[in-house]
Write a protein that holds these residues in place. Sequence first.
Motif, short mmCIF file in Angstrom:
data_model
loop_
_atom_site.label_atom_id
_atom_site.label_comp_id
_atom_site.label_asym_id
_atom_site.label_seq_id
_atom_site.Cartn_x
_atom_site.Cartn_y
_atom_site.Cartn_z
N VAL A 1 -7.27 3.34 -2.88
CA VAL A 1 -7.33 2.05 -3.01
C VAL A 1 -8.21 0.99 -2.17
O VAL A 1 -8.00 1.22 -0.99
CB VAL A 1 -6.04 1.25 -3.08
CG1 VAL A 1 -5.97 -0.22 -3.63
CG2 VAL A 1 -4.88 2.16 -3.97
N PHE B 1 -9.34 1.32 -7.51
CA PHE B 1 -8.48 2.60 -7.52
C PHE B 1 -8.86 3.86 -8.20
O PHE B 1 -9.47 3.95 -9.12
CB PHE B 1 -7.38 2.10 -8.45
CG PHE B 1 -6.05 2.83 -8.78
CD1 PHE B 1 -5.25 3.07 -7.60
CD2 PHE B 1 -6.04 3.74 -9.86
CE1 PHE B 1 -4.20 3.92 -7.91
CE2 PHE B 1 -4.92 4.52 -10.24
CZ PHE B 1 -3.95 4.73 -8.91
N ILE C 1 -0.27 -0.32 -8.69
CA ILE C 1 -0.65 -0.52 -7.58
C ILE C 1 -0.78 -1.75 -6.92
O ILE C 1 -0.87 -2.24 -5.71
CB ILE C 1 -1.82 0.50 -6.82
CG1 ILE C 1 -1.46 1.79 -7.38
CG2 ILE C 1 -2.02 0.35 -5.43
CD1 ILE C 1 -0.48 2.42 -6.81
N TRP D 1 6.68 6.99 -4.26
CA TRP D 1 5.18 7.07 -3.63
C TRP D 1 5.15 6.55 -2.30
O TRP D 1 6.25 5.37 -2.04
CB TRP D 1 4.31 6.44 -4.66
CG TRP D 1 4.16 7.01 -5.95
CD1 TRP D 1 4.97 6.73 -7.21
CD2 TRP D 1 3.46 7.88 -6.62
NE1 TRP D 1 4.60 7.37 -8.05
CE2 TRP D 1 3.68 8.46 -7.77
CE3 TRP D 1 2.32 8.80 -5.66
CZ2 TRP D 1 3.10 9.34 -8.46
CZ3 TRP D 1 1.74 9.81 -6.36
CH2 TRP D 1 2.05 10.08 -7.93
N ALA E 1 2.36 4.08 -0.12
CA ALA E 1 1.04 3.80 0.35
C ALA E 1 0.92 3.79 1.83
O ALA E 1 1.71 2.86 2.43
CB ALA E 1 0.65 2.50 -0.35
N VAL F 1 -2.54 6.59 -1.30
CA VAL F 1 -1.02 6.64 -1.72
C VAL F 1 -0.89 8.31 -1.97
O VAL F 1 -1.43 9.03 -2.42
CB VAL F 1 -1.37 5.90 -3.25
CG1 VAL F 1 0.20 6.13 -3.83
CG2 VAL F 1 -1.71 4.47 -2.98
#
Length: 233
Positions: A16, A30, A47, A77, A79, A101
Amino acid sequence: MEKLNLPDSTDADYRVSFTRSKSDSFEFEFTELGTRDFSESLVKNDIRDILPRGSEWGCPGWVSHFIVPLSIRDMQWTAVGKELIKSHPERGAFPELTALVYEDADKAYKEIRSVILNDNNDEYENIESTYIRKGFLRFESSTQDDFRKYEISLLHRADDLRRRMGKRILLRTCVLSKYHIDQVQKNFVSKIASTLFGHRSSSSLDHDRYIMGCPEKAYDSLNSTYRKIIDDS
């Protein structure tokens, strides 16, 4: 000059970036890295909750490393990345962000540890204070160079809490805006609503505890309301 780029990763699932273009508008990219197959891949809109928001950003030239746990369509997830605050040529300051991520939290923590050590020339200093389960940790540092030695210790605290107690930890090595504090409050309210009323959160943020470094320079850039939140944590 501080660098925002993250190293190429063979383990991350997505990359990202959030930057300001020459035309003075924000660009959000992304990218699926294609390292693994998922039954349902993430899309760009999933996101957005990790992106910086608002216009009140202090400490131009400072970088904050972060870990943000996410829950998206019942999958967890993590990040990791960093935000850099830049001075605007005409007004105030603005943030730029780059992140990776991961579905695998262990790999995410390993990556951000490598990034922090690389950014800080492998130098770090243990935090000389009692063990703190969560909250804001204030430091007297007034410059990025003086503060950066504490960043890896903040990461070690987050990782220890994650491993020993099985908690999902939101970590920001440096609070650079009231947005960072609002993010904690938003997650707290969402969890209460979910527990009491069964409301499904519209946010993908999903942490149990938070740890945020707050050097003196960053603390001074906040208004009295947000300073009180930090003091009372």
